[in-house]
Write an enzyme that holds these catalytic residues in place. Structure first.
Site, mmCIF file in Angstrom:
data_model
loop_
_atom_site.group_PDB
_atom_site.id
_atom_site.type_symbol
_atom_site.label_atom_id
_atom_site.label_comp_id
_atom_site.label_asym_id
_atom_site.label_seq_id
_atom_site.Cartn_x
_atom_site.Cartn_y
_atom_site.Cartn_z
ATOM 1 N N SER A 216 0.851 -1.202 0.000
ATOM 2 C CA SER A 216 0.000 0.000 0.000
ATOM 3 C C SER A 216 0.877 1.239 0.000
ATOM 4 O O SER A 216 2.057 1.162 -0.366
ATOM 5 C CB SER A 216 -0.929 -0.041 1.222
ATOM 6 N N ASN A 217 0.341 2.374 0.384
ATOM 7 C CA ASN A 217 1.111 3.618 0.454
ATOM 8 C C ASN A 217 0.576 4.451 1.615
ATOM 9 O O ASN A 217 -0.478 4.139 2.170
ATOM 10 C CB ASN A 217 1.031 4.367 -0.893
ATOM 11 N N PRO A 218 1.279 5.538 1.996
ATOM 12 C CA PRO A 218 0.896 6.241 3.233
ATOM 13 C C PRO A 218 -0.242 7.265 3.072
ATOM 14 O O PRO A 218 -0.452 8.065 3.981
ATOM 15 C CB PRO A 218 2.180 6.963 3.658
#
Ligand code: C5P
Length: 417
Positions: A216-218
């Site tokens: 995923s990503n932040p």
């Protein structure tokens, strides 16, 4: 609390009736005032037993009215309090609204300043009921609420939950933030996007490797949620398609939760088929694992090689369908860049056939993922470049929505609407 354009300089008449949740309405009075509204508080006699008028006076900076026969304080335009306050108001909010006050309003009784104002007011009214479970479910209260709804009174809640009495059930006042959301909705209902369908995507996507691990990503979803709120403030019908976030849904938005890029793609294509605007704010992952293990992958000293496949280009798919369908009228993409921000963004705008692109340098301090603030550049198809300073994500959203509003009539007319 930031200033909120849809509330700035607006006269909100806040009627407080006798209920323990009057203490929570102090927070609402404070938030409305901080948001830039002019808040005049009117309390019933019973309300003053729960919270001192001085509390509201201190929070709003205005005198509090409790008595039908008091002459108004300085600054009121007319000589009779109930007429002056009622005519001045852009919105009358009654929170908490007791069963007693709802009953009086339903039958047109005007025996105190608040009920008199409710009768005299020509502005919208928002009732926020708060009462014991039995009182709310009583046929008399239900009938009164139905009469008021039919006459156009807006309602916020009540919610289900634990009551001050210790009982559980429906009758609890909705929280101040939710009341604020309802107030924004009513105040924005005739805005520039009234009757328009706006789809906003927000947050990250998540691609599962096995049942417990993912890529995923932040992204926090903050910018997308702020955009959904800004569109709601302009009266739009908003569908908010969100990846996994911890944020609460803005009042009035229809939320669809998704996890993977493919799910987001399917949902965006389904909801934008006849929409006016797509704001593609989500940080969609670019890859998903070729295989998803059904059991947790065992650790091994040899490391783990993962084969990744490209996810669908969602905004690209929407833009190419638009070539034949004409919908959505406006497509806004986002570009998170770490170098040559404007050039890369312009390139993406043309390549993906978008109308606007909002570019940000994710390496700039205070901008991008998870931050409360953002610093963006808006690029349009005519080579217009709007460089914005560091602003809150809410302020950035208002500017983006202004750009969208400016584009809509032009695009409507180009497709014969
Ligand atoms: O090419 P890039 O990923 O930087 O483009 C970003 C824009 O494209 C954003 O608006 C993002 O939401 C959208 N996007 C998409 N589908 C993807 C990846 C990004 O619609 N698979």
């Amino acid at each position: 609390m930031d200033s909120i354009t849809v509330l700035r300089e607006k006269n909100i008449l806040l009627g407080v009736t006798g209920g323990i949740s009057a203490y929570k309405v102090c927070t609402l009075a404070s938030h409305l005032t901080q948001a830039g509204a002019i808040v005049n508080v009117v309390m019933t006699e019973a309300a003053t037993r729960f919270v001192a008028p001085l509390t509201y006076q201190a929070l709003t900076g205005h005198p509090v009215y409790t008595d039908l026969f008091t002459t108004p304080g300085e600054g009121l335009p007319t000589h009779i309090a109930h007429v002056g306050l009622a005519h001045l108001a852009d919105l009358l909010v009654i929170a908490p609204a007791s069963a007693n006050t709802l009953a009086k309003m339903a039958s047109g009784v005007a025996d105190n300043l608040l009920t008199t104002l409710a009768l005299a007011a020509r502005c919208p009214i928002l009732a926020v009921p708060a009462m014991d479970v039995g009182m709310w479910s009583h046929p008399a209260t239900q009938a009164n609420a139905a009469i008021l709804r039919e006459r156009g009174v807006h309602f916020a809640g009540p919610a289900r939950g634990r009551m001050a009495s210790g009982l559980e059930g429906e009758g609890r006042m909705v929280e101040p933030d939710v009341i604020l959301g309802h107030i924004r909705r009513v105040m924005g209902s005739a805005g520039a996007l009234a009757g328009r369908r706006v789809v906003v995507t927000a947050g990250p996507t998540r691609e599962m490797l096995d049942p417990v691990r993912f890529i995923s990503n932040p992204s926090s979803g903050r910018q997308g949620f702020a955009l959904a709120q800004a569109a709601l403030d302009q009266g739009a019908d908003v569908t908010l398609i969100s990846g996994p976030t911890v944020l609460s849904t803005p009042v009035g938005a229809e939320r669809v939760d998704v996890i993977s890029a493919q799910e987001m793609c399917d949902t965006v294509l389904a909801t934008t088929a006849d929409a006016d605007v797509l704001l593609m704010t989500a940080a969609v992952g670019d890859y998903y694992p070729a295989e998803r293990a059904t059991q947790k992958i065992k650790k091994s000293e040899a490391g783990l090689a993962i084969n990744l496949i490209r996810t669908p280009d969602i905004v690209g798919a929407v833009a190419s369908r638009r070539l034949t369908s004409g919908f959505p009228r406006v497509i806004v993409g986002f570009a998170a860049e770490s170098e040559r921000v404007v050039e890369n963004a312009r390139d993406k705008l043309l390549r993906k056939n978008l109308d606007l692109i909002v570019a940000n340098d994710v390496t700039a301090p205070g901008a991008g993922f998870a931050a409360e603030t953002n610093q963006v550049t808006i690029v349009d198809r005519r080579d217009g470049v709007t460089d914005l300073p560091l602003m809150s994500k809410a302020e950035v959203s208002e500017v983006i929505i202004q750009h969208v509003v400016a584009l809509l009539p032009e695009l409507d007319s180009s497709t014969g609407i």
